[in-house]
Design an enzyme around this catalytic site. Structure first.
Site, PDB file in Angstrom:
ATOM      1  N   GLU A 235      19.316 -10.693   0.167  1.00  0.00           N
ATOM      2  CA  GLU A 235      20.748 -10.567  -0.100  1.00  0.00           C
ATOM      3  C   GLU A 235      21.036 -10.792  -1.677  1.00  0.00           C
ATOM      4  O   GLU A 235      20.714 -12.171  -1.645  1.00  0.00           O
ATOM      5  CB  GLU A 235      21.805 -10.535   0.926  1.00  0.00           C
ATOM      6  CG  GLU A 235      23.468  -9.903   0.324  1.00  0.00           C
ATOM      7  CD  GLU A 235      23.558 -10.184   1.483  1.00  0.00           C
ATOM      8  OE1 GLU A 235      23.277 -10.854   2.757  1.00  0.00           O
ATOM      9  OE2 GLU A 235      24.792  -9.934   1.322  1.00  0.00           O
TER      10      GLU A 235
ATOM     11  N   ASP B 197      22.187  -7.389  14.170  1.00  0.00           N
ATOM     12  CA  ASP B 197      22.035  -9.360  13.940  1.00  0.00           C
ATOM     13  C   ASP B 197      22.781  -9.776  14.627  1.00  0.00           C
ATOM     14  O   ASP B 197      22.973  -9.590  15.734  1.00  0.00           O
ATOM     15  CB  ASP B 197      23.799  -8.950  12.871  1.00  0.00           C
ATOM     16  CG  ASP B 197      23.444  -9.291  11.919  1.00  0.00           C
ATOM     17  OD1 ASP B 197      21.557  -9.293  11.118  1.00  0.00           O
ATOM     18  OD2 ASP B 197      23.790  -8.958  10.887  1.00  0.00           O
TER      19      ASP B 197
ATOM     20  N   LYS C  11      17.512  -8.920  13.445  1.00  0.00           N
ATOM     21  CA  LYS C  11      17.712 -10.131  12.166  1.00  0.00           C
ATOM     22  C   LYS C  11      18.705 -11.247  12.493  1.00  0.00           C
ATOM     23  O   LYS C  11      19.179 -11.417  13.224  1.00  0.00           O
ATOM     24  CB  LYS C  11      18.607  -8.380  11.051  1.00  0.00           C
ATOM     25  CG  LYS C  11      18.303  -9.398  10.287  1.00  0.00           C
ATOM     26  CD  LYS C  11      19.088  -8.180   8.731  1.00  0.00           C
ATOM     27  CE  LYS C  11      19.892  -8.122   9.008  1.00  0.00           C
ATOM     28  NZ  LYS C  11      21.440  -8.937   8.435  1.00  0.00           N
TER      29      LYS C  11
END
Ligand code: KIV
Length: 265
Positions: A182, A83, A113
């Site tokens: 998500e 991330d 990400k």
């Protein structure tokens, strides 16, 4: 050894083979899980489950690099995605590229990400142009907690759903190699997945994504402070640890440990 690359995850989408991703933050867990799972995500959820913060906001680029290095040393074949933490890419394009570069060069991740859609598309393009694969992250983006106010399902009304579809297309056009979806309704995730040629990886996005991701401590039953509806517990490792530690304490107190076989003569 199963070796996952950006090319093989795209190939899996084309062949309709489901992709698996789990978060991973350390060497031992990487050794245990990396030969079976397609992707390891050094998520900024490490702020919650490794560092005990209430959200992912305080996570630094140094935290991500430190944990990615450990995961890399234990990895055997999974694609390592790491991330980009809060404020490591939002301010300007140049610092986004530099920080993505540090995660790849120092941490040895293969993909970064990034949370967000149209508002960070220039950063995604620039990072991809620097030869760094990017995974997008749409829907409930935990780094936006102070904007959302609470963690809740996204894309429930038409306007929000259309923005998510458009953001997914923009990320694909910008060169993203996959997108995490998500906490969005299953139908919306299905439509996004159908629209894109790159894989979608769902977490709380239903059954029709190209793959699934979970926080490893959630699915192992080790993080019990809060369990979202989308988590399935595949084991109760937290309880196993507590029982083992209790047995150890009892045996030490009772003089049963160390045993004959644990003693140097
Ligand atoms: O940080 C993380 O663990 C994540 C997953 C929830 C996708 O971004």
């Amino acid at each position: 050894m199963n070796k996952t690359t950006v090319a093989t995850i795209l190939e899996k989408k084309q062949k309709n083979n489901k992709l698996t991703m789990l978060t991973c933050y350390d060497y031992i867990m990487a050794k245990l899980i990396s030969k079976d799972v397609d992707m390891l995500l050094v998520g900024d959820s490490l702020g919650n489950v490794q560092l005990g913060y209430e959200n992912t906001i305080p996570v630094t680029i140094e935290n991500i690099i430190y944990h990615t290095k450990a995961v890399k040393r234990g990895n055997s074949g999974a694609l390592i995605v790491a991330d980009m933490p809060f404020m490591s890419y939002e301010a300007d394009i140049k610092s986004a590229v530099i920080n993505a570069g540090r995660i790849i060069k120092e941490g040895r991740a293969q993909v970064v990400k990034i949370e967000g859609g149209s508002e960070i598309i220039k950063q995604v393009q620039a990072i991809v142009n620097a030869k760094i694969p990017v995974m997008g992250h749409l829907g409930l983006t935990p780094q936006a907690i102070n904007k959302f106010g609470e963690f809740k399902v996204q894309g429930r009304n038409k306007e929000d759903a259309l923005k998510l579809i458009n953001d997914a297309k923009l990320l694909q056009e910008a060169g993203a190699c996959a997108i995490v979806l998500e906490a969005i309704p299953e139908d919306l995730a299905k439509e996004i997945t159908k629209t894109l040629t790159i894989p979608t990886i769902g977490i709380g996005a239903g059954r029709y994504c190209d793959g699934q991701v979970l926080v490893v401590y959630d699915m192992l039953g080790m993080f019990v402070d809060f369990t979202p509806k989308f988590v399935k517990k595949y084991a109760n490792v937290g309880q196993i640890i507590q029982e083992a530690v209790k047995n150890y304490i009892d045996e030490v107190k009772e003089g049963k440990f160390p045993e004959e076989g644990n003693i140097y003569k």
